[in-house]
Design a protein around this motif. Structure first.
Motif, PDB file in Angstrom:
ATOM      1  N   LEU A 141       0.817  -1.367  -0.111  1.00  0.00           N
ATOM      2  CA  LEU A 141       0.008  -0.122  -0.128  1.00  0.00           C
ATOM      3  C   LEU A 141       0.880   1.199  -0.017  1.00  0.00           C
ATOM      4  O   LEU A 141       0.618   2.014  -0.518  1.00  0.00           O
ATOM      5  CB  LEU A 141      -0.911  -0.146   1.125  1.00  0.00           C
ATOM      6  N   GLN A 142       1.992   1.302   0.667  1.00  0.00           N
ATOM      7  CA  GLN A 142       2.895   2.377   0.603  1.00  0.00           C
ATOM      8  C   GLN A 142       3.507   2.542  -0.667  1.00  0.00           C
ATOM      9  O   GLN A 142       3.512   3.568  -1.280  1.00  0.00           O
ATOM     10  CB  GLN A 142       3.998   2.108   1.802  1.00  0.00           C
ATOM     11  N   THR A 143       3.734   1.397  -1.287  1.00  0.00           N
ATOM     12  CA  THR A 143       4.337   1.699  -2.764  1.00  0.00           C
ATOM     13  C   THR A 143       3.114   2.013  -3.573  1.00  0.00           C
ATOM     14  O   THR A 143       3.420   3.096  -4.532  1.00  0.00           O
ATOM     15  CB  THR A 143       4.946   0.059  -3.247  1.00  0.00           C
ATOM     16  N   VAL A 144       2.001   1.752  -3.409  1.00  0.00           N
ATOM     17  CA  VAL A 144       0.941   2.285  -4.265  1.00  0.00           C
ATOM     18  C   VAL A 144       0.871   3.628  -4.058  1.00  0.00           C
ATOM     19  O   VAL A 144       0.677   4.262  -5.091  1.00  0.00           O
ATOM     20  CB  VAL A 144      -0.429   1.716  -3.923  1.00  0.00           C
ATOM     21  N   TYR A 145       0.899   4.043  -2.775  1.00  0.00           N
ATOM     22  CA  TYR A 145       0.809   5.502  -2.668  1.00  0.00           C
ATOM     23  C   TYR A 145       1.981   6.427  -3.080  1.00  0.00           C
ATOM     24  O   TYR A 145       1.622   7.360  -3.899  1.00  0.00           O
ATOM     25  CB  TYR A 145       1.103   5.591  -1.014  1.00  0.00           C
ATOM     26  N   GLU A 146       3.243   5.840  -3.248  1.00  0.00           N
ATOM     27  CA  GLU A 146       4.329   6.518  -3.897  1.00  0.00           C
ATOM     28  C   GLU A 146       4.180   6.468  -5.450  1.00  0.00           C
ATOM     29  O   GLU A 146       4.367   7.410  -6.144  1.00  0.00           O
ATOM     30  CB  GLU A 146       5.764   5.815  -3.551  1.00  0.00           C
ATOM     31  N   LEU A 147       3.630   5.279  -6.065  1.00  0.00           N
ATOM     32  CA  LEU A 147       3.300   5.201  -7.352  1.00  0.00           C
ATOM     33  C   LEU A 147       2.236   6.417  -7.851  1.00  0.00           C
ATOM     34  O   LEU A 147       2.407   7.109  -8.862  1.00  0.00           O
ATOM     35  CB  LEU A 147       2.885   3.996  -7.749  1.00  0.00           C
ATOM     36  N   LYS A 148       1.063   6.478  -7.055  1.00  0.00           N
ATOM     37  CA  LYS A 148       0.084   7.295  -7.285  1.00  0.00           C
ATOM     38  C   LYS A 148       0.664   8.705  -7.284  1.00  0.00           C
ATOM     39  O   LYS A 148       0.260   9.491  -8.085  1.00  0.00           O
ATOM     40  CB  LYS A 148      -0.895   7.105  -6.619  1.00  0.00           C
ATOM     41  N   LEU A 149       1.438   9.054  -6.177  1.00  0.00           N
ATOM     42  CA  LEU A 149       1.904  10.268  -5.952  1.00  0.00           C
ATOM     43  C   LEU A 149       2.731  10.986  -7.233  1.00  0.00           C
ATOM     44  O   LEU A 149       2.518  12.184  -7.349  1.00  0.00           O
ATOM     45  CB  LEU A 149       2.614  10.189  -4.642  1.00  0.00           C
ATOM     46  N   ASN A 150       3.437   9.908  -7.644  1.00  0.00           N
ATOM     47  CA  ASN A 150       4.365  10.219  -8.757  1.00  0.00           C
ATOM     48  C   ASN A 150       3.915   9.937 -10.170  1.00  0.00           C
ATOM     49  O   ASN A 150       4.572  10.219 -11.116  1.00  0.00           O
ATOM     50  CB  ASN A 150       5.557   9.642  -8.358  1.00  0.00           C
ATOM     51  N   GLY A 151       2.669   9.749 -10.287  1.00  0.00           N
ATOM     52  CA  GLY A 151       1.983   9.335 -11.512  1.00  0.00           C
ATOM     53  C   GLY A 151       2.762   8.023 -11.972  1.00  0.00           C
ATOM     54  O   GLY A 151       2.727   8.105 -13.523  1.00  0.00           O
TER      55      GLY A 151
END
Length: 74
Positions: free
Chosen positions: A53-63
């Motif tokens: 979930l933390q990785t998904v957050y980072e991925l979404k944050l950075n497009g």
């Protein structure tokens, strides 16, 4: 983390679904952004799911969601 472990982590992430709650059985990468941001503020769960979930957050944050979606298509 070495490159093979990163690759394996992303492949597993691409095929992991939310195991509980309102969004149960939805791919983690497809969770709504507000839900991921809520977890970011609340604190991610412990263990692998929390890391994912933390990785998904980072991925979404950075497009960068497309990286995981491309893996899903393989």
């Amino acid at each position: 983390m070495d490159k093979q472990l990163q690759k394996d982590f992303l492949i597993k992430l691409a095929h992991t679904k939310m195991p509980f709650g309102k969004y149960k059985d939805r791919f983690l990468i497809d969770l709504p952004e507000y839900y991921i941001v809520w977890y970011h503020g609340k604190g991610f769960p412990k263990g692998l799911l929390g890391q994912q979930l933390q990785t998904v957050y980072e991925l979404k944050l950075n497009g960068l969601e497309y990286l995981v979606r491309n893996i899903q298509k393989l």
